[in-house]
Design a protein around this motif. Structure first.
Motif, short mmCIF file in Angstrom:
data_model
loop_
_atom_site.label_atom_id
_atom_site.label_comp_id
_atom_site.label_asym_id
_atom_site.label_seq_id
_atom_site.Cartn_x
_atom_site.Cartn_y
_atom_site.Cartn_z
N VAL A 16 6.08 4.40 12.70
CA VAL A 16 4.76 4.36 12.08
C VAL A 16 4.89 4.57 10.58
O VAL A 16 5.79 5.29 10.11
CB VAL A 16 3.83 5.43 12.69
N ARG A 17 4.00 3.93 9.83
CA ARG A 17 3.88 4.13 8.39
C ARG A 17 2.46 4.56 8.10
O ARG A 17 1.51 4.02 8.67
CB ARG A 17 4.19 2.84 7.63
N TRP A 18 2.31 5.50 7.16
CA TRP A 18 0.96 5.91 6.81
C TRP A 18 0.94 6.47 5.38
O TRP A 18 1.92 7.01 4.88
CB TRP A 18 0.45 6.96 7.79
N HIS A 19 -0.22 6.26 4.73
CA HIS A 19 -0.48 6.94 3.46
C HIS A 19 -0.72 8.41 3.76
O HIS A 19 -1.42 8.75 4.71
CB HIS A 19 -1.74 6.38 2.78
N ASP A 20 -0.15 9.27 2.95
CA ASP A 20 -0.39 10.70 3.13
C ASP A 20 -0.69 11.32 1.77
O ASP A 20 0.14 11.29 0.86
CB ASP A 20 0.81 11.39 3.77
N GLN A 21 -1.90 11.88 1.64
CA GLN A 21 -2.34 12.42 0.36
C GLN A 21 -1.55 13.66 -0.05
O GLN A 21 -1.54 14.03 -1.23
CB GLN A 21 -3.83 12.75 0.43
N ARG A 22 -0.87 14.29 0.89
CA ARG A 22 -0.10 15.48 0.57
C ARG A 22 1.18 15.16 -0.20
O ARG A 22 1.74 16.03 -0.87
CB ARG A 22 0.22 16.25 1.85
N SER A 23 1.64 13.90 -0.10
CA SER A 23 2.91 13.53 -0.74
C SER A 23 2.72 12.75 -2.03
O SER A 23 3.70 12.34 -2.65
CB SER A 23 3.75 12.69 0.23
N ARG A 24 1.45 12.57 -2.47
CA ARG A 24 1.20 11.75 -3.67
C ARG A 24 0.25 12.49 -4.60
O ARG A 24 -0.41 13.45 -4.22
CB ARG A 24 0.58 10.40 -3.26
N TRP A 25 0.18 11.99 -5.85
CA TRP A 25 -0.78 12.50 -6.82
C TRP A 25 -1.95 11.54 -6.86
O TRP A 25 -1.79 10.37 -7.20
CB TRP A 25 -0.13 12.61 -8.20
#
Length: 400
Positions: free
Chosen positions: A143-152
């Motif tokens: 699975v691939r997902w955007h994760d707000q915890r790993s980005r600014w």
């Protein structure tokens, strides 16, 4: 007995081969869907570097990596057990089971993570306190997902970056909570600011290269140097086409072969088309047909605009979504701009020279000139100046 018509066997074979190729391509693209889906919002580049530092405690068979230049995280579960990704409120968000991937439709993260900006409106049923409602979204345990915890996510940079944007900074250490059955697991990583490169040298090399290539267009087309220039421009068109296709393929390389092919017909459609167009124009120009100059000019313009300029963000970003160092992506884009712009300039110069030559050619030079016609004026006998036969003796014959 019915006799086959000539060529029917060959056409049938070609038809079967074509069907087999289409089926194989569909199979490859279909197998790429779990890992490569929803990649159309991948940014052209960023100055924030996301890295995975490890999983604590370690789970043999579990692999996590950063893909698409930090836009997404990818988790592959080969443990034979169900691994769960928790949402922003600690609720079940994703389950990666041996038979595929399931998402919890009650988790707000299911909707917030659909876009890079995280601006999807939440439906009424999105509540982290509700019991999970699982929906299967993939057939492979990947699975691939955007994760707000790993980005600014903020538009403004962090205070330490704003104070010194020309220096690297550790923005934060991030954690995404997982669960292996009932055992809590942590996916850990880092987010860093990397100073952007200076775009001036890259633009200078690109434009100077375009001018140098374009200067070949001043050589007369039908002279020996001009014919050599035509061959050189054709070879450069092939080089530019290969560079465009290479960059387009690289944008989806971290999704495997299927992801690369899928990217060519989705997010990287225009670079792929312009790359193929440049290859075709180069081959056509080698035939030395008059329309070759127009083909090179058109292909070069499309190459420079739709692959070069549209991807020039790599000159301004320190992190580029390609599987190799960002420096090589900048080299490819610079080659595309230089070759594309040079082909456009050279083609236009040659077309103008051809037009001037046509205007300078006298009209009707290829027609045969009619011989001059001699004629005389006959006067009545007895008139002054007439001869014995009535022809004026004192006037020369007139050509008409």
């Amino acid at each position: 007995m019915t006799c086959p018509t000539p060529g029917s066997g060959r056409s049938g074979l070609l038809r079967r081969v074509g069907i087999a190729l289409v089926a194989a391509l569909a199979g490859v693209l279909g197998s790429a869907a779990p890992a490569a889906a929803h990649a159309a919002d991948t940014p052209d580049g960023t100055n924030y570097r996301t890295e995975v530092t490890g999983v604590t405690p370690a789970l043999p068979g579990l692999r996590v990596r950063v893909v698409e230049g930090g836009a997404r995280l990818e988790l592959e579960n080969r443990t034979g057990r169900t691994v769960e990704v928790l949402g922003y409120a600690g609720e079940p968000y994703l389950e990666i089971r041996p038979d595929g991937v399931y998402e919890n439709t009650a988790s707000p993260a299911t909707y917030l993570n659909r876009t890079l900006a995280g601006d999807t409106a939440l439906p009424a049923g999105a509540d982290p306190t509700r019991a999970p409602s699982w929906r299967r979204v993939g057939t492979e345990p990947v699975v691939r997902w955007h994760d707000q915890r790993s980005r600014w996510l903020a538009e403004a940079p962090p205070p330490e970056v704003a104070a010194g944007p020309d220096r690297p900074h550790r923005v934060r250490d991030w954690v995404v909570p997982l669960r292996d059955g009932l055992r809590p697991v942590e996916l850990r990583g880092t987010l860093d600011w990397l100073p952007p490169p200076d775009p001036l040298p890259w633009w200078s090399v690109s434009l100077l290269g375009a001018l140098a290539i374009g200067a070949l267009g001043v050589l007369p087309r039908n002279s020996r140097p001009g014919r050599r220039a035509t061959a050189g421009l054709a070879v450069l068109a092939v080089v530019g086409g290969v560079a465009a296709l290479g960059f387009a393929l690289a944008r989806g390389a971290d999704a495997g072969l299927g992801g690369m092919l899928l990217g060519l017909v989705t997010a990287q459609l225009w670079p792929a088309l312009t790359g193929v167009g440049a290859l075709t124009a180069g081959a056509y120009a080698l035939t030395r047909r008059p329309a070759g100059d127009f083909a090179l000019a058109l292909a070069g313009t499309c190459l420079a605009l739709f692959t070069g300029v549209t991807n020039a963000a790599v000159f301004l970003r320190s992190v580029v979504p390609v599987p190799w160092p960002a420096q090589w992506a900048r080299v490819l884009v610079a080659v595309v701009i230089a070759v594309g712009g040079g082909l456009a300039v050279a083609g236009v110069l040659r077309l103008r020279a051809t037009g001037r030559s046509a205007d300078a050619t006298p009209t009707g030079t290829g027609a045969r000139r009619r011989p001059a016609r001699r004629w005389s004026v006959t006067l009545p006998a007895g008139e002054p100046g007439s001869g014995a036969d009535g022809e004026r003796a004192d006037q020369p014959a007139v050509s008409g």
